[in-house]
Design a protein around this motif. Structure first.
Motif, PDB file in Angstrom:
ATOM      1  N   SER A  23       4.864  29.924  15.114  1.00 53.65           N
ATOM      2  CA  SER A  23       5.320  31.143  14.522  1.00 53.65           C
ATOM      3  C   SER A  23       6.111  31.289  13.604  1.00 53.65           C
ATOM      4  N   ALA A  24       7.543  30.658  13.984  1.00 50.21           N
ATOM      5  CA  ALA A  24       8.728  30.536  13.103  1.00 50.21           C
ATOM      6  C   ALA A  24       8.464  28.975  11.406  1.00 50.21           C
ATOM      7  N   LEU A  27       5.562  30.366   5.537  1.00 51.37           N
ATOM      8  CA  LEU A  27       6.058  30.473   3.889  1.00 51.37           C
ATOM      9  C   LEU A  27       7.375  30.779   4.178  1.00 51.37           C
ATOM     10  N   GLY A  28       8.036  31.234   4.873  1.00 49.58           N
ATOM     11  CA  GLY A  28       9.566  31.356   5.270  1.00 49.58           C
ATOM     12  C   GLY A  28      10.406  30.321   4.703  1.00 49.58           C
ATOM     13  N   ASN A  29       9.912  28.965   5.822  1.00 41.84           N
ATOM     14  CA  ASN A  29      10.249  27.507   4.961  1.00 41.84           C
ATOM     15  C   ASN A  29      10.309  27.486   3.806  1.00 41.84           C
ATOM     16  N   TYR A 107       3.509  39.019   2.605  1.00 42.00           N
ATOM     17  CA  TYR A 107       3.482  37.834   2.895  1.00 42.00           C
ATOM     18  C   TYR A 107       1.945  37.525   2.863  1.00 42.00           C
ATOM     19  N   PHE A 228      14.975  35.577   9.292  1.00 40.41           N
ATOM     20  CA  PHE A 228      12.669  36.120   9.033  1.00 40.41           C
ATOM     21  C   PHE A 228      12.026  34.018   9.275  1.00 40.41           C
ATOM     22  N   SER A 229      13.342  33.380   9.475  1.00 40.24           N
ATOM     23  CA  SER A 229      12.727  32.024   9.296  1.00 40.24           C
ATOM     24  C   SER A 229      12.300  32.313  10.599  1.00 40.24           C
ATOM     25  N   SER A 231      11.648  34.081  13.038  1.00 38.20           N
ATOM     26  CA  SER A 231      10.448  35.642  13.406  1.00 38.20           C
ATOM     27  C   SER A 231      11.551  35.903  14.600  1.00 38.20           C
TER      28      SER A 231
HETATM   29  N1  PHE Z   1       9.314  33.250  10.233  1.00 35.57           N
HETATM   30  C1  PHE Z   1       7.988  33.064   9.550  1.00 35.57           C
HETATM   31  C2  PHE Z   1       7.968  31.541   8.838  1.00 35.57           C
HETATM   32  O1  PHE Z   1       9.095  31.286   8.818  1.00 35.57           O
HETATM   33  C3  PHE Z   1       7.859  34.578   8.963  1.00 35.57           C
HETATM   34  C4  PHE Z   1       7.343  35.326  10.359  1.00 35.57           C
HETATM   35  C5  PHE Z   1       8.592  36.376  10.359  1.00 35.57           C
HETATM   36  C6  PHE Z   1       7.004  35.759  11.229  1.00 35.57           C
HETATM   37  C7  PHE Z   1       8.797  37.248  10.918  1.00 35.57           C
HETATM   38  C8  PHE Z   1       7.009  36.296  12.600  1.00 35.57           C
HETATM   39  C9  PHE Z   1       7.900  37.465  12.755  1.00 35.57           C
HETATM   40  O2  PHE Z   1       7.657  31.855   7.863  1.00 35.57           O
END
Ligand code: PHE
Length: 451
Positions: A23-24, A27-29, A107, A228-229, A231
């Motif tokens: 989950s973490a 695309l956030g990273n 996203y 965000f990163s 989650s």
């Molecule tokens: N953490 C995920 C990422 O880095 C994005 C995300 C945010 C997933 C919130 C779930 C909830 O891409």
């Protein structure tokens, strides 16, 4: 989430870590971290991002895990069974639902760009044209109407099918196996970037903080990126925590998840910034940065087409494990609070994201002049969810676990009912009671110009 999945338990420690990392990491990273770092001064952003991961992110992650595992419920249920009689803490779940839908919408647009790039890599169109100005080509693509829309829809439909057919577990299994591969690819690309002529400049930009750049915007952006990163702040990690076995060690798992997630972000930065300076691009290009830079990197690699096909494929999977986790939040809400069938809930979730996601997809083209508070729909959703809703959710959960839950509950969660020792209870309690709620509030107040 259905009763059946609610009772499921990850068999191994690796299973627990792999799924939360699934989950973490996304695309956030790989996309959001470099673009946020690039627009907020590089090193100054990085410094606070790392700091916030460890003083806010890890404690809030522990709080979500504890609340999830201790109650074996989703976010609403978890608050309901632990809150003092008559209080309404579970309403905090509503901001999480809103955030999950906003995030899913924008996203999916970026995931759609990834799908375009995957097909472009496979066909060779993306990498066999070294002379062409790749970043202009991206601007042309993302600024169009139909292609961004169609790829967003394709991605959302894939997410929908995965959710509906209940093959989530299958996707997670596949990705548990493929995420390490993504990691290996990133290390290889990193080494490649370090040999570029702009490597020194790129690394300095990312790692040498320019203290004059620190302002309220940088602090807010770094905090938002940390949430965000990981989650965090919307109940995703709480829900995953509800699947942990009674033996899973909460703090260790949180530190491992945060450590791996941060490592992937840093690797991504080390890949992107040397290339940015080598190719004379601007680090502050915004959300399009990574998509402008990556093709140039692949273009200069032997077998670039193979590397980039593999990379974008793995990135699509990593995005899918993230969107699955955020979709579950609103689906669980629709099923459990509004008594919808799971199928209906999944359709509602996807339909809302379809409409909102389309607005986001057009934000780089036909709707680029349509702004609210000076931001396009895409930027607004990104800003509101990451910088406001998620930290707010984190503030509530840390305050709740720090002050409102009886300390026996926390003790039991940290020591697995006395079976393990836990030396950080004191530090964690301080973080949950004081550091996180006060820190997050101060950054909010600072942004509003009150302090
Ligand atoms: N953490 C995920 C990422 O880095 C994005 C995300 C945010 C997933 C919130 C779930 C909830 O891409």
């Amino acid at each position: 989430m259905s009763e059946k999945t609610q009772r499921a338990v990850f068999a191994t420690r690796i299973g627990a870590v792999a799924t939360t990392v699934g989950s973490a990491v996304g695309l956030g990273n790989i996309w959001r971290f470099p673009y946020e770092a690039g627009t907020h001064g590089g090193g100054a952003f990085m410094l606070f991002y790392i700091l916030f991961i460890f003083i806010l992110g890890v404690p809030v992650l522990c709080a979500e895990y504890m609340l999830g595992r201790g109650t074996r419920k989703n976010v609403f249920g978890a608050y309901r069974v632990t809150q003092p009689k008559g209080s309404q803490w579970h309403l905090a779940g509503v901001t999480g639902i809103l955030a999950s839908i906003l995030i899913l919408s924008f996203y999916s647009v970026v995931a759609g760009w990834t799908v375009e790039y995957f097909f472009g890599s496979v066909s060779g169109a993306l990498t066999n044209n070294p002379s062409q100005d790749l970043h202009e080509r991206f601007a042309e693509f993302s600024g169009g109407t139909w292609r961004p829309l169609i790829w967003t829809w394709v991605f959302l439909l894939t997410n929908f099918v995965v959710l509906l057919r209940g093959v989530t577990k299958g996707i997670e299994k596949v990705s548990n196996f493929l995420t390490p591969m993504l990691f290996v690819l990133l290390v290889i690309f990193c080494i490649n970037s370090l040999t570029m002529s702009g490597a020194k400049e790129g690394l300095e930009f990312l790692f040498r903080p320019d203290f004059s750049k620190i302002d309220s915007k940088v602090l807010l952006a770094a905090m938002g990126q940390a949430f965000f990163s990981l989650s965090l702040g919307l109940g995703c990690m709480l829900t995953y925590g509800s699947y942990f076995s009674p033996r899973t060690r909460v703090v260790r798992t949180a530190v491992t998840t945060a450590g791996l997630d941060t490592l992937v972000a840093i690797l991504s930065g080390v890949i992107i910034f040397p290339a940015v300076f080598t190719f004379g691009m601007s680090p502050s290009a915004g959300p399009t940065l990574v998509f402008e830079v990556l093709p140039s990197i692949f273009n200069n690699l032997a077998l670039g087409r193979v590397w980039s096909s593999l990379f974008f494929f793995l990135l699509i999977l990593a995005s899918l494990t993230s969107t699955i986790s955020m979709s579950e939040i609103s689906i669980a809400f629709f099923v459990e609070q509004l008594n919808m069938k799971r199928t209906t809930a999944t359709i509602v979730n996807t339909s809302i994201a379809f409409v909102l996601g389309s607005l986001c997809a057009l934000s780089f083209g036909p709707l680029s002049d349509f702004t609210i508070f000076g931001m396009t729909v895409f930027n607004l959703f990104d800003y509101v969810s990451s910088n406001i809703l998620l930290p707010f959710g984190g503030l509530v959960v840390s305050f709740f676990v720090g002050w409102k839950i009886n300390s026996k509950f926390i003790e039991n969660e940290l020591t697995n009912h006395g079976q393990d020792s836990c030396h950080v209870k004191g530090a964690l309690t301080i973080c949950l009671r004081y550091v996180a709620p006060i820190g997050i509030s101060l950054i909010f107040l600072n942004t509003l110009g009150i302090i």
